[in-house]
Write a protein that holds these residues in place. Structure first.
Motif, mmCIF file in Angstrom:
data_model
loop_
_atom_site.group_PDB
_atom_site.id
_atom_site.type_symbol
_atom_site.label_atom_id
_atom_site.label_comp_id
_atom_site.label_asym_id
_atom_site.label_seq_id
_atom_site.Cartn_x
_atom_site.Cartn_y
_atom_site.Cartn_z
ATOM 1 N N PRO A 146 -15.679 5.150 -12.603
ATOM 2 C CA PRO A 146 -14.318 4.598 -12.738
ATOM 3 C C PRO A 146 -13.321 5.261 -11.787
ATOM 4 O O PRO A 146 -12.445 4.600 -11.227
ATOM 5 C CB PRO A 146 -13.954 4.876 -14.199
ATOM 6 N N HIS A 147 -13.472 6.549 -11.578
ATOM 7 C CA HIS A 147 -12.592 7.285 -10.676
ATOM 8 C C HIS A 147 -12.870 6.913 -9.215
ATOM 9 O O HIS A 147 -11.945 6.847 -8.404
ATOM 10 C CB HIS A 147 -12.750 8.790 -10.883
ATOM 11 N N ILE A 148 -14.134 6.689 -8.898
ATOM 12 C CA ILE A 148 -14.501 6.281 -7.539
ATOM 13 C C ILE A 148 -13.898 4.914 -7.230
ATOM 14 O O ILE A 148 -13.295 4.718 -6.171
ATOM 15 C CB ILE A 148 -16.041 6.288 -7.358
ATOM 16 N N VAL A 149 -14.034 3.983 -8.152
ATOM 17 C CA VAL A 149 -13.466 2.641 -7.960
ATOM 18 C C VAL A 149 -11.950 2.738 -7.785
ATOM 19 O O VAL A 149 -11.380 2.106 -6.888
ATOM 20 C CB VAL A 149 -13.846 1.699 -9.124
ATOM 21 N N ALA A 150 -11.298 3.545 -8.610
ATOM 22 C CA ALA A 150 -9.841 3.712 -8.503
ATOM 23 C C ALA A 150 -9.461 4.306 -7.149
ATOM 24 O O ALA A 150 -8.464 3.889 -6.536
ATOM 25 C CB ALA A 150 -9.325 4.589 -9.638
ATOM 26 N N ALA A 151 -10.239 5.256 -6.676
ATOM 27 C CA ALA A 151 -9.951 5.880 -5.379
ATOM 28 C C ALA A 151 -10.114 4.879 -4.238
ATOM 29 O O ALA A 151 -9.288 4.834 -3.322
ATOM 30 C CB ALA A 151 -10.864 7.087 -5.161
ATOM 31 N N VAL A 152 -11.172 4.084 -4.285
ATOM 32 C CA VAL A 152 -11.397 3.084 -3.233
ATOM 33 C C VAL A 152 -10.280 2.048 -3.261
ATOM 34 O O VAL A 152 -9.724 1.681 -2.219
ATOM 35 C CB VAL A 152 -12.783 2.417 -3.374
ATOM 36 N N ARG A 153 -9.915 1.593 -4.451
ATOM 37 C CA ARG A 153 -8.825 0.617 -4.586
ATOM 38 C C ARG A 153 -7.517 1.185 -4.030
ATOM 39 O O ARG A 153 -6.793 0.521 -3.290
ATOM 40 C CB ARG A 153 -8.662 0.219 -6.059
ATOM 41 N N ASP A 154 -7.216 2.441 -4.364
ATOM 42 C CA ASP A 154 -5.993 3.093 -3.882
ATOM 43 C C ASP A 154 -6.021 3.244 -2.359
ATOM 44 O O ASP A 154 -5.038 2.929 -1.676
ATOM 45 C CB ASP A 154 -5.841 4.455 -4.556
ATOM 46 N N ALA A 155 -7.137 3.716 -1.808
ATOM 47 C CA ALA A 155 -7.242 3.892 -0.351
ATOM 48 C C ALA A 155 -7.114 2.556 0.364
ATOM 49 O O ALA A 155 -6.445 2.463 1.400
ATOM 50 C CB ALA A 155 -8.567 4.567 0.005
ATOM 51 N N ALA A 156 -7.721 1.516 -0.189
ATOM 52 C CA ALA A 156 -7.616 0.177 0.413
ATOM 53 C C ALA A 156 -6.160 -0.273 0.430
ATOM 54 O O ALA A 156 -5.690 -0.859 1.415
ATOM 55 C CB ALA A 156 -8.482 -0.820 -0.340
ATOM 56 N N GLY A 157 -5.429 0.004 -0.643
ATOM 57 C CA GLY A 157 -4.010 -0.339 -0.694
ATOM 58 C C GLY A 157 -3.211 0.415 0.347
ATOM 59 O O GLY A 157 -2.308 -0.144 0.988
ATOM 60 N N ARG A 158 -3.544 1.671 0.558
ATOM 61 C CA ARG A 158 -2.861 2.477 1.577
ATOM 62 C C ARG A 158 -3.149 1.947 2.981
ATOM 63 O O ARG A 158 -2.269 1.949 3.836
ATOM 64 C CB ARG A 158 -3.284 3.938 1.467
ATOM 65 N N VAL A 159 -4.362 1.494 3.196
ATOM 66 C CA VAL A 159 -4.731 0.940 4.496
ATOM 67 C C VAL A 159 -3.956 -0.344 4.739
ATOM 68 O O VAL A 159 -3.452 -0.583 5.839
ATOM 69 C CB VAL A 159 -6.267 0.726 4.603
ATOM 70 N N LYS A 160 -3.833 -1.173 3.722
ATOM 71 C CA LYS A 160 -3.061 -2.416 3.861
ATOM 72 C C LYS A 160 -1.600 -2.128 4.189
ATOM 73 O O LYS A 160 -0.941 -2.930 4.841
ATOM 74 C CB LYS A 160 -3.163 -3.255 2.591
ATOM 75 N N LYS A 161 -1.117 -0.972 3.754
ATOM 76 C CA LYS A 161 0.276 -0.591 4.026
ATOM 77 C C LYS A 161 0.418 0.159 5.349
ATOM 78 O O LYS A 161 1.497 0.630 5.669
ATOM 79 C CB LYS A 161 0.820 0.257 2.890
ATOM 80 N N GLY A 162 -0.679 0.313 6.085
ATOM 81 C CA GLY A 162 -0.595 0.911 7.407
ATOM 82 C C GLY A 162 -1.298 2.235 7.614
ATOM 83 O O GLY A 162 -1.283 2.780 8.721
ATOM 84 N N ALA A 163 -1.905 2.788 6.581
ATOM 85 C CA ALA A 163 -2.652 4.034 6.758
ATOM 86 C C ALA A 163 -3.843 3.768 7.684
ATOM 87 O O ALA A 163 -4.431 2.697 7.668
ATOM 88 C CB ALA A 163 -3.151 4.584 5.415
ATOM 89 N N VAL A 164 -4.198 4.754 8.471
ATOM 90 C CA VAL A 164 -5.302 4.639 9.428
ATOM 91 C C VAL A 164 -6.622 4.798 8.679
ATOM 92 O O VAL A 164 -6.809 5.712 7.899
ATOM 93 C CB VAL A 164 -5.191 5.703 10.541
#
Length: 165
Positions: A146-164
């Protein structure tokens, strides 16, 4: 007793050239850990079933325990040690894993992170179900899913907002 068949081999790992002489049967995993001295990629099952050995070759995730080192010659290899981009202290996915406690013992974490980066890059982080499907080749014996899924979802959101990525 016959001599082992060895050959010179050049691997480009994390932007650095490694000139090696290896047994022709050496896996990419063993070349990275034992000859290029990059221990971040983990040896789990050594049968391609756990994902602990996941690295990127030419931007695609591969199981390094099932890949011969010779198959990676002339290609760009990226390991967990080379994931950081630019001046960042950590990669966006590494940061998300820490913030979401997406690891316990940490053994599977390098492979999980490398798969997560590929999952996001491939466009397969649009829902929790999709993340679970495309991360299913990586096993966490501690059960931090569950924590891994949350981390991937969060990182994907950051990438959509412009994170490299």
């Amino acid at each position: 007793m016959t001599a082992l068949a060895t050959r010179p081999l050049t691997l480009e790992v994390n932007g650095k050239r490694h000139d090696l002489r290896l047994d022709t049967r050496t896996t990419l995993l063993d070349a990275l850990r034992e000859h290029a001295f990059l221990p971040g990629t983990k040896k789990g099952c050594d049968q391609g079933q756990c994902g602990a050995c996941t690295v990127h070759v030419d931007g695609e995730r591969v199981l390094s325990c099932l890949t011969l080192a010779a198959q990676a010659e002339g290609r760009q290899i990226k390991t967990i040690e080379g994931l950081q981009t630019g001046d960042a202290v950590m990669h966006v996915v590494q940061t998300a894993f820490i913030e979401h406690d997406a690891f316990q013992c940490g053994y599977c974490t390098p492979g999980q992170i490398m798969s997560a980066v590929a999952c996001i890059r491939e466009g397969h982080a649009n829902s929790d179900d999709e993340i679970r499907e495309y991360m299913s080749g990586n096993i966490c014996r501690c059960g931090a899913y569950p924590h891994i899924v949350a981390a991937v979802r969060d990182a994907a959101g950051r990438v959509k907002k412009g994170a490299v990525l």
